[in-house]
Design a protein around this motif. Structure first.
Motif, PDB file in Angstrom:
ATOM      1  N   PHE A 259       0.833  -1.214   0.000  1.00  0.00           N
ATOM      2  CA  PHE A 259       0.000   0.000   0.000  1.00  0.00           C
ATOM      3  C   PHE A 259       0.864   1.260   0.000  1.00  0.00           C
ATOM      4  CE2 PHE A 259      -3.262  -2.878   2.159  1.00  0.00           C
ATOM      5  CZ  PHE A 259      -3.914  -3.121   0.958  1.00  0.00           C
ATOM      6  N   ILE A 260       1.980   1.230   0.725  1.00  0.00           N
ATOM      7  CA  ILE A 260       2.877   2.397   0.730  1.00  0.00           C
ATOM      8  C   ILE A 260       3.492   2.584  -0.652  1.00  0.00           C
ATOM      9  CG2 ILE A 260       5.103   3.247   1.599  1.00  0.00           C
ATOM     10  CD1 ILE A 260       4.281   1.911   4.318  1.00  0.00           C
ATOM     11  N   ARG A 261       4.025   1.519  -1.247  1.00  0.00           N
ATOM     12  CA  ARG A 261       4.719   1.648  -2.524  1.00  0.00           C
ATOM     13  C   ARG A 261       3.787   2.047  -3.661  1.00  0.00           C
ATOM     14  NH1 ARG A 261       6.006  -2.634  -4.443  1.00  0.00           N
ATOM     15  NH2 ARG A 261       5.337  -4.149  -2.866  1.00  0.00           N
ATOM     16  N   HIS A 262       2.497   1.690  -3.556  1.00  0.00           N
ATOM     17  CA  HIS A 262       1.542   2.000  -4.620  1.00  0.00           C
ATOM     18  C   HIS A 262       0.705   3.242  -4.310  1.00  0.00           C
ATOM     19  CE1 HIS A 262       2.208  -1.508  -7.253  1.00  0.00           C
ATOM     20  NE2 HIS A 262       2.588  -2.091  -6.138  1.00  0.00           N
ATOM     21  N   GLY A 263       1.083   3.999  -3.302  1.00  0.00           N
ATOM     22  CA  GLY A 263       0.397   5.269  -3.029  1.00  0.00           C
ATOM     23  C   GLY A 263      -0.999   5.094  -2.474  1.00  0.00           C
ATOM     24  N   LEU A 265      -1.584   4.563   0.675  1.00  0.00           N
ATOM     25  CA  LEU A 265      -1.553   5.276   1.957  1.00  0.00           C
ATOM     26  C   LEU A 265      -0.855   6.609   1.666  1.00  0.00           C
ATOM     27  CD1 LEU A 265      -0.414   2.460   4.434  1.00  0.00           C
ATOM     28  CD2 LEU A 265      -2.699   3.464   4.243  1.00  0.00           C
ATOM     29  N   SER A 266      -1.378   7.683   2.238  1.00  0.00           N
ATOM     30  CA  SER A 266      -0.806   9.001   1.958  1.00  0.00           C
ATOM     31  C   SER A 266      -0.101   9.554   3.189  1.00  0.00           C
ATOM     32  CB  SER A 266      -1.915   9.968   1.547  1.00  0.00           C
ATOM     33  OG  SER A 266      -1.480  11.299   1.746  1.00  0.00           O
ATOM     34  N   PRO A 267       1.107  10.110   3.003  1.00  0.00           N
ATOM     35  CA  PRO A 267       1.809  10.701   4.154  1.00  0.00           C
ATOM     36  C   PRO A 267       1.080  11.932   4.695  1.00  0.00           C
ATOM     37  CG  PRO A 267       2.995  11.156   2.113  1.00  0.00           C
ATOM     38  CD  PRO A 267       1.885  10.204   1.761  1.00  0.00           C
ATOM     39  N   ASP A 268       0.178  12.527   3.900  1.00  0.00           N
ATOM     40  CA  ASP A 268      -0.576  13.690   4.391  1.00  0.00           C
ATOM     41  C   ASP A 268      -1.756  13.297   5.277  1.00  0.00           C
ATOM     42  OD1 ASP A 268       0.719  16.055   3.514  1.00  0.00           O
ATOM     43  OD2 ASP A 268       0.065  15.654   1.457  1.00  0.00           O
ATOM     44  N   TYR A 273       2.376   7.119   9.120  1.00  0.00           N
ATOM     45  CA  TYR A 273       3.041   6.755   7.865  1.00  0.00           C
ATOM     46  C   TYR A 273       4.530   6.448   8.061  1.00  0.00           C
ATOM     47  CZ  TYR A 273       4.088   7.168   2.816  1.00  0.00           C
ATOM     48  OH  TYR A 273       4.473   6.939   1.524  1.00  0.00           O
TER      49      TYR A 273
ATOM     50  N   ASP B 162       1.041  21.480   3.202  1.00  0.00           N
ATOM     51  CA  ASP B 162       1.198  20.041   3.409  1.00  0.00           C
ATOM     52  C   ASP B 162       2.091  19.494   2.291  1.00  0.00           C
ATOM     53  OD1 ASP B 162      -0.408  19.414   1.201  1.00  0.00           O
ATOM     54  OD2 ASP B 162      -2.191  19.006   2.407  1.00  0.00           O
ATOM     55  N   LEU B 163       2.424  18.216   2.355  1.00  0.00           N
ATOM     56  CA  LEU B 163       3.393  17.657   1.409  1.00  0.00           C
ATOM     57  C   LEU B 163       2.913  17.788  -0.030  1.00  0.00           C
ATOM     58  CD1 LEU B 163       4.218  14.467   3.491  1.00  0.00           C
ATOM     59  CD2 LEU B 163       5.841  16.310   2.990  1.00  0.00           C
ATOM     60  N   ARG B 164       1.645  17.448  -0.271  1.00  0.00           N
ATOM     61  CA  ARG B 164       1.102  17.496  -1.634  1.00  0.00           C
ATOM     62  C   ARG B 164       1.122  18.930  -2.163  1.00  0.00           C
ATOM     63  NH1 ARG B 164       0.245  13.970  -5.799  1.00  0.00           N
ATOM     64  NH2 ARG B 164      -0.310  12.434  -4.225  1.00  0.00           N
ATOM     65  N   VAL B 186       2.519   9.754  -7.243  1.00  0.00           N
ATOM     66  CA  VAL B 186       2.156   8.714  -6.274  1.00  0.00           C
ATOM     67  C   VAL B 186       3.155   8.727  -5.114  1.00  0.00           C
ATOM     68  CG1 VAL B 186       1.896   6.222  -5.981  1.00  0.00           C
ATOM     69  CG2 VAL B 186       1.242   7.296  -8.156  1.00  0.00           C
ATOM     70  N   PRO B 187       2.672   8.888  -3.880  1.00  0.00           N
ATOM     71  CA  PRO B 187       3.612   8.791  -2.744  1.00  0.00           C
ATOM     72  C   PRO B 187       4.046   7.342  -2.580  1.00  0.00           C
ATOM     73  CG  PRO B 187       1.361   9.008  -1.927  1.00  0.00           C
ATOM     74  CD  PRO B 187       1.287   9.123  -3.435  1.00  0.00           C
ATOM     75  N   VAL B 188       5.343   7.100  -2.508  1.00  0.00           N
ATOM     76  CA  VAL B 188       5.844   5.719  -2.546  1.00  0.00           C
ATOM     77  C   VAL B 188       6.784   5.378  -1.389  1.00  0.00           C
ATOM     78  CG1 VAL B 188       5.561   5.392  -5.032  1.00  0.00           C
ATOM     79  CG2 VAL B 188       7.637   6.489  -4.158  1.00  0.00           C
ATOM     80  N   PHE B 207      10.334  12.612   1.628  1.00  0.00           N
ATOM     81  CA  PHE B 207       9.107  11.954   1.170  1.00  0.00           C
ATOM     82  C   PHE B 207       9.223  11.799  -0.345  1.00  0.00           C
ATOM     83  CE2 PHE B 207       7.922  13.729   5.234  1.00  0.00           C
ATOM     84  CZ  PHE B 207       7.116  12.738   5.785  1.00  0.00           C
ATOM     85  N   TYR B 209       8.045  10.574  -4.206  1.00  0.00           N
ATOM     86  CA  TYR B 209       6.905  10.430  -5.120  1.00  0.00           C
ATOM     87  C   TYR B 209       7.415   9.944  -6.469  1.00  0.00           C
ATOM     88  CZ  TYR B 209       4.323  13.225  -1.704  1.00  0.00           C
ATOM     89  OH  TYR B 209       3.739  13.666  -0.546  1.00  0.00           O
TER      90      TYR B 209
END
Lengths: 284, 284
Positions: A259-263, A265-268, A273, B162-164, B186-188, B207, B209
């Motif tokens: 889920f982390i590698r495929h985005g 889950l969002s760090p925002d 995270y 925020d990050l985005r 995509v956050p990775v 972070f 992406y």
């Protein structure tokens, strides 16, 4: 249940239960104090000294060590103080990639707190931008976590195969995946954890692969280890992870990493995270 | 130069150079012994006690701390003992996601050994199964690593975004990427390192992406920070990494992580695969 709780569960152990176990000066494991006391009955193979256990230095080759330890294990199995043999040999190394110090039956790996290595394969499909994963249900007769949900393919790393060869073998056995499809699996990293288990300490390293399978592909188990496969929405899997222990204990680490590698889950928006990114590799 | 050497370079520091720096009991940084001696001239703001430096507890709000520290820095800049102001404020936190203990000018972050956060964007194109990445060349007038190669987009994380939001801002400035395209990044995952730098300790959290850009897209710098962009084969980038320091010091970590996640490094053939997986997050 928070996602991080799955990681905590895989990294729960009590160091005070264990004594370090070495071979030829290499720290390669740990044995419980109880088991160390039992090893004292085999002074020609094991030496306990200064709150540590070592294999006798006179056992100077991998072959001699393998034979001597198996001999002790066979005596202990008869007395019920070692686990039943699985008949699959694991390599005993300090670091992945080293030549083996000895080989040992898979079932005895946690008895000596030896690091085990394995492969896990995320099988997934994309549709309209959304990701679905093929999830296995473990057969009801499995010793470990019967009936729980699992990755499409997963297996321990036996002596005599490299990772890709093992992935191809396991993909055929567990999910009926042809070799040419398994070749397309992409290595995407490594996870690790360390926990108390029934027989002793369990430090585990998981080599992770992703495989995007065709929309018309359905996995089909051939070795009896899986009772069913389901194609599940990523969001439904996340809900299951947040609401209990539907999955075999270490599979949430592989899924959280996916889920982390495929985005997904969002760090925002995911407050933990960073702890999750660190946590899935805590035991490496 | 081995891939792992890039990681070692980003994680080289001498702990004996530093004293811990705390605010309201939170360990949030470290100052060199030399700098600690200079802070002794400002006893109304800083206290040195027991080989540690802390902000005076009487400075009880983020606003009071921000103003008091900036006042000290302004005096020190005049004396040449603090770096020139950058005019961009960073949040000072013990853990990402905490409310800020204070804000501080970006240039002063390493002076106090405060953890900085940033975003890095891998811009890539797929063609016939092969991956190519858009690589920036830093402008010749950059203070840090002029002329070196860089990710398509990268930037520090300022207070107030925020990050985005920051990723969208940086994508527009550095590579002329429209907001709707940047939204598709995509956050990775997250990487981290900690190193000695000119002004002090530099613990950094990146972070990461990924953005797959259309084949007909070409990045275009708008803020003068990049002199050129090149679309490079992944294999050529790997060759460059194995043969020297063409890239800004921390960019190899982002690229090595990209190569791992996209299967461009294999655990069967890269002897230091596990060390690389661990290493790119060593400083988290």
């Amino acid at each position: 249940m928070a996602l991080i709780d799955h990681i905590k569960r895989c990294n729960a152990f009590d160091p005070s239960r264990y004594l370090p176990f070495t071979i030829a000066g290499h720290p390669i494991g740990a044995v419980t104090r109880d088991f160390a006391a039992k090893l004292a009955a085999f002074p020609e193979v094991f030496v306990t000294e200064g709150a540590a256990v070592r294999l006798r230095d006179e056992l100077a080759t991998p072959e001699a060590r393998t034979a001597a330890v198996e001999d002790v294990l066979e005596h202990m199995r008869e007395a019920g103080s070692a686990p039943k043999k699985k008949g699959e040999l694991y390599r005993v190394v300090e670091h992945w990639g080293d030549g083996p110090l000895m080989l040992i039956d898979r079932a005895a790996v946690p008895v000596f707190g030896i690091r085990a290595f394995g492969v896990h394969l995320n099988g997934f499909v994309r549709r309209n931008g959304a990701i679905r994963l093929w999830i296995a249900q473990r057969a009801a007769d499995r010793v470990i976590e019967p009936g729980k949900l699992d990755n499409m393919v997963a297996g321990g790393q036996p002596a005599g195969l490299d990772l890709r060869e093992n992935l191809i073998k396991e993909s055929a056995e567990e999910a009926g995946i042809a070799s040419d499809m398994a070749q397309k699996a992409v290595p995407v990293g490594v996870l690790g954890y360390c926990m108390d288990s029934e027989w002793g300490l369990k430090p585990d390293t998981l080599f992770v692969y992703d495989l995007e399978v065709p929309a018309d592909f359905t996995p089909r188990n051939t070795d009896g280890e899986v009772s069913a496969f389901r194609l599940m929405e990523a969001s439904d899997i996340l809900d299951l992870l947040r609401n209990g222990q539907s999955f075999k204990f270490n599979v949430p680490l592989v899924l959280i990493d996916f889920f982390i590698r495929h985005g997904l889950l969002s760090p925002d928006t995911e407050p933990q995270y960073l702890d999750l990114v660190r946590g899935v590799r805590a035991g490496l």
